[in-house]
Motif scaffolding. Structure first.
Motif, PDB file in Angstrom:
ATOM      1  N   ARG A  84       0.976  -1.056  -0.029  1.00 17.01           N
ATOM      2  CA  ARG A  84       0.039   0.118   0.046  1.00 17.01           C
ATOM      3  C   ARG A  84       0.871   1.271  -0.083  1.00 17.01           C
ATOM      4  N   ARG A  85       1.940   1.413   0.765  1.00 17.70           N
ATOM      5  CA  ARG A  85       3.004   2.445   0.753  1.00 17.70           C
ATOM      6  C   ARG A  85       3.498   2.454  -0.529  1.00 17.70           C
ATOM      7  N   ALA A  86       4.022   1.396  -1.073  1.00 15.95           N
ATOM      8  CA  ALA A  86       4.719   1.574  -2.361  1.00 15.95           C
ATOM      9  C   ALA A  86       3.566   2.126  -3.410  1.00 15.95           C
ATOM     10  N   GLY A  87       2.249   1.587  -3.314  1.00 19.88           N
ATOM     11  CA  GLY A  87       1.427   2.011  -4.147  1.00 19.88           C
ATOM     12  C   GLY A  87       1.263   3.494  -4.109  1.00 19.88           C
ATOM     13  N   GLN A  88       1.036   4.073  -2.884  1.00 16.14           N
ATOM     14  CA  GLN A  88       0.825   5.474  -2.913  1.00 16.14           C
ATOM     15  C   GLN A  88       2.019   6.338  -3.425  1.00 16.14           C
ATOM     16  N   ALA A 126       6.014 -10.292  -9.361  1.00 16.21           N
ATOM     17  CA  ALA A 126       5.197 -11.409  -8.821  1.00 16.21           C
ATOM     18  C   ALA A 126       3.738 -11.339  -8.944  1.00 16.21           C
ATOM     19  N   LEU A 127       3.493 -10.125  -8.299  1.00 18.37           N
ATOM     20  CA  LEU A 127       2.003  -9.764  -8.163  1.00 18.37           C
ATOM     21  C   LEU A 127       1.394  -9.481  -9.357  1.00 18.37           C
ATOM     22  N   LEU A 128       2.098  -8.844 -10.132  1.00 19.47           N
ATOM     23  CA  LEU A 128       1.348  -8.117 -11.304  1.00 19.47           C
ATOM     24  C   LEU A 128       1.164  -9.488 -12.538  1.00 19.47           C
ATOM     25  N   ARG A 129       2.131 -10.571 -12.447  1.00 18.49           N
ATOM     26  CA  ARG A 129       2.047 -11.563 -13.335  1.00 18.49           C
ATOM     27  C   ARG A 129       1.059 -12.622 -12.691  1.00 18.49           C
ATOM     28  N   ALA A 134       1.304 -14.382  -2.355  1.00 16.12           N
ATOM     29  CA  ALA A 134       0.941 -13.369  -1.465  1.00 16.12           C
ATOM     30  C   ALA A 134      -0.143 -12.518  -2.142  1.00 16.12           C
ATOM     31  N   ALA A 135      -0.679 -13.056  -3.386  1.00 18.21           N
ATOM     32  CA  ALA A 135      -1.556 -11.777  -4.102  1.00 18.21           C
ATOM     33  C   ALA A 135      -3.084 -12.201  -3.159  1.00 18.21           C
ATOM     34  N   ALA A 141      -6.376  -4.779  -4.701  1.00 18.98           N
ATOM     35  CA  ALA A 141      -7.002  -3.388  -4.563  1.00 18.98           C
ATOM     36  C   ALA A 141      -5.929  -2.342  -4.720  1.00 18.98           C
ATOM     37  N   VAL A 142      -4.721  -2.574  -4.079  1.00 16.96           N
ATOM     38  CA  VAL A 142      -3.533  -1.534  -4.369  1.00 16.96           C
ATOM     39  C   VAL A 142      -3.435  -1.223  -5.520  1.00 16.96           C
TER      40      VAL A 142
END
Length: 265
Positions: A84-88, A126-129, A134-135, A141-142
């Motif tokens: 969330r912090r990185a997304g901001q 890893a998340l976007l793929r 951990a997804a 939402a982030v």
């Protein structure tokens, strides 16, 4: 009766410190939590989230495993907060003053975006793929919030009175393309970062031009857009590259034939 010496695990950080060493300032609750988030984010930036453990986070923070669990119920919670912090931060990198040529503004934006991708690669990749264990709805939402921020910022830069459905689709498709392309680059490094930065901006210009070919109203707006562009900017360089293609043997004739055929219909 002799007093019991407390076990090491029960002592404060200052009590455990060897005599003669300057004691460190004890962190407040908020400071410790922020420290754990920062350490975790750094680890998740270096390795996919499934390869980072609570023990890794504790060791990097100079804390105990129970202390990490005191602040977060588990790795998923600290991962989501770190993300969330990185997304901001990433969403903020799309903000740019509406000054100068559009392609030059987008070029600066994409420079900051690629800087972020480069420094936070493994965890976001890893998340976007979609391959990260951990997804979760929280992490998704982030990412969706970052995409929304990017979408809104691009529309602000276009400054269209009423963006059509075609324009909105074009912007969303370009954002998705930027994600896919930058993540592929992260794994391959097949071109210099500056080249990819320019390519992504020019691909947006091309996509917007194709959309304008189907929308007369947008075509009129596009005339103002091209008027503000500079010969040495991303759009000017794109136009020179496209014009250079006409020197390829047979290509100009083939394009002329296609154009003549359309005119005859």
């Amino acid at each position: 009766m002799a007093s019991r010496t407390p076990p090491v695990a029960d002592r404060s950080e200052d009590e455990q410190r060897p005599v003669g060493r300057t004691p460190r300032r004890r962190l407040s609750v908020d400071e410790r939590r922020e420290q754990l988030i920062a350490v975790a984010l750094d680890l998740f930036a270096q390795r996919p989230p499934e390869e980072v453990s609570i023990d890794d986070i504790a060791a990097a923070a100079g804390a105990s495993r129970p202390l990490v669990y005191h602040y977060f119920p588990g790795k998923q919670a600290i991962y989501e907060e770190s993300l969330r912090r990185a997304g901001q931060e990433l969403a903020g990198r799309f903000e740019e003053k509406a000054e100068g040529a559009l392609s030059e503004r987008l070029h600066r934006v994409m420079g900051r975006y690629l800087d972020f991708v480069d420094s936070h690669g493994p965890g976001f990749a890893a998340l976007l793929r979609g391959g990260s264990v951990a997804a979760s709805p929280g992490t998704t939402a982030v990412i969706d919030e970052v995409r929304r921020a990017a979408y809104e910022q691009i529309l602000l830069h276009l400054a269209l009175r009423e963006p059509s459905a075609g324009v909105r689709r074009t912007v969303r498709a370009w954002i998705a393309n930027a994600e896919i392309t930058s993540l592929e680059w992260l794994g391959e490094r097949s071109v210099p970062r500056e080249e990819l930065q320019l390519q992504l901006v020019q691909e947006f210009v091309v996509a917007l031009t194709v959309t304008a070919a189907r929308e007369p109203g947008l075509a009129l707006e596009l005339a103002d857009f091209f008027t503000a562009e500079q010969p040495d900017g991303p759009t000017g360089r794109l136009v020179r590259d496209l014009a250079g293609l006409l020197g390829v043997p047979g290509l100009a004739d083939a394009l002329g034939r296609l154009a003549a055929g359309l005119a005859a219909e």
